[in-house]
Design an enzyme around this catalytic site. Structure first.
Site, mmCIF file in Angstrom:
data_model
loop_
_atom_site.group_PDB
_atom_site.id
_atom_site.type_symbol
_atom_site.label_atom_id
_atom_site.label_comp_id
_atom_site.label_asym_id
_atom_site.label_seq_id
_atom_site.Cartn_x
_atom_site.Cartn_y
_atom_site.Cartn_z
ATOM 1 N N TYR A 1 45.693 23.317 43.350
ATOM 2 C CA TYR A 1 47.257 22.939 42.706
ATOM 3 C C TYR A 1 47.320 24.851 43.777
ATOM 4 C CZ TYR A 1 52.528 24.299 41.481
ATOM 5 O OH TYR A 1 53.278 23.864 41.495
ATOM 6 N N LYS B 1 49.315 25.403 47.293
ATOM 7 C CA LYS B 1 50.484 26.367 47.698
ATOM 8 C C LYS B 1 50.344 27.839 48.090
ATOM 9 C CE LYS B 1 52.910 23.907 45.025
ATOM 10 N NZ LYS B 1 54.239 23.710 45.802
#
Ligand code: NAP
Length: 249
Positions: A157, A161
């Protein structure tokens, strides 16, 4: 004052949470909207009706943001629905598949990268020609404080990002001369269905560690998205705005 009056917007992943908050804020401010969903058809239809109650046009379209062809097709349909203009693109669709690296599967790494990062490439490619022709556009990409800072158990993740930030700054440099802006919002701990999966103790520890002593709301993120989408921010591009109650301070 309606800040998006006469403007059109495409928002990915708006059936719930932050995307829904952004869609509502945009509708309240006069934008005609195409928004996407992946599986929540009923919620999408309900939101479409709700947005129309603000007196704007709203269209829910099922489209997997991680799929290049579907993203190109989506923008073709959106142009048709929105009279050939797309002023604002918000890349919000995102997922988590958290695990320590030791236990993280290749499949979970790849899927998170595809939904959270490749989707931004897919959608930006799809709107680029239209925004270039218009000589105007605002792209807002929803990253995360985790992309700025990293987080144990979220290597996939965080990588996706952080990638969104590098991609956005590059697009800001590439397309700035054509009056196309690209900015990033890095939300902190925003209380949505995504965070409902978390352990209650972890949630209360997080709240306590935030200088403003609360989790954020989708509206907190939507307000900043509205600013970046609107003409209030015409001299702002390539920036990352942390909407995190001071968490990253
Ligand atoms: P959420 O409640 O889980 O909602 C995710 C939305 O994305 C849903 O509308 C979902 O549609 C859609 N979606 C998922 N996969 C998709 C795909 N492949 N194609 C199109 N749509 C897809 O998430 P959220 O908490 O509102 O988060 C929204 C964004 O903010 C994400 O990018 C997330 O990483 C970021 N963010 C959230 C937080 C937080 O604390 N909540 C913090 C930092 C950043 P369906 O319902 O149809 O599946």
């Amino acid at each position: 004052m309606k800040l998006l009056s006469g403007k059109t917007a495409v928002i990915t992943g708006a059936t719930r949470g932050i995307g829904k908050g952004i869609a509502e804020k945009f509708a309240e401010n006069g934008a005609n909207i195409v928004f996407t969903y992946l599986s929540s058809e009923e919620k999408a239809k309900a939101l479409e009706d709700h947005l129309k109650s603000y007196g704007v046009e709203a269209f829910a379209i099922r489209s997997d943001a991680s799929d290049f062809e579907q993203a190109q097709e989506l923008i073709k349909v959106a142009l048709d629905k929105l009279n050939g203009r797309i002023d604002v693109l918000v890349n919000n669709a995102g997922i988590t598949k958290d695990n320590l690296l030791m236990r993280m599967s290749e499949e979970d790494y790849d899927r998170v990268m595809e939904v959270n990062l490749k989707s931004i490439f897919n959608m930006t490619k799809a709107v680029q020609r239209t925004m270039l022709k218009q000589r105007q556009g605002s792209i807002v990409n929803i990253s995360s404080v985790v992309g700025v800072k990293g987080n144990a158990g979220q290597a996939n993740y965080a990588a996706s990002k952080a990638g969104a930030i590098g991609f956005s700054k590059s697009i800001a440099l590439e397309l700035g001369s054509r009056n196309i802006r690209c900015n990033v919002i890095a939300p902190g701990f925003i209380e949505t269905e995504m965070t409902e999966k978390l352990n209650a103790d972890v949630v209360s520890q997080w709240r306590e560690s935030i200088p403003l002593k609360r989790g954020g709301t989708p509206e907190d993120v939507a307000n900043v998205t509205l600013f970046l989408a609107s003409d209030l921010s015409t001299y702002v591009t390539g920036q990352v705005v942390n909407v995190c109650g001071g968490m990253l301070t």
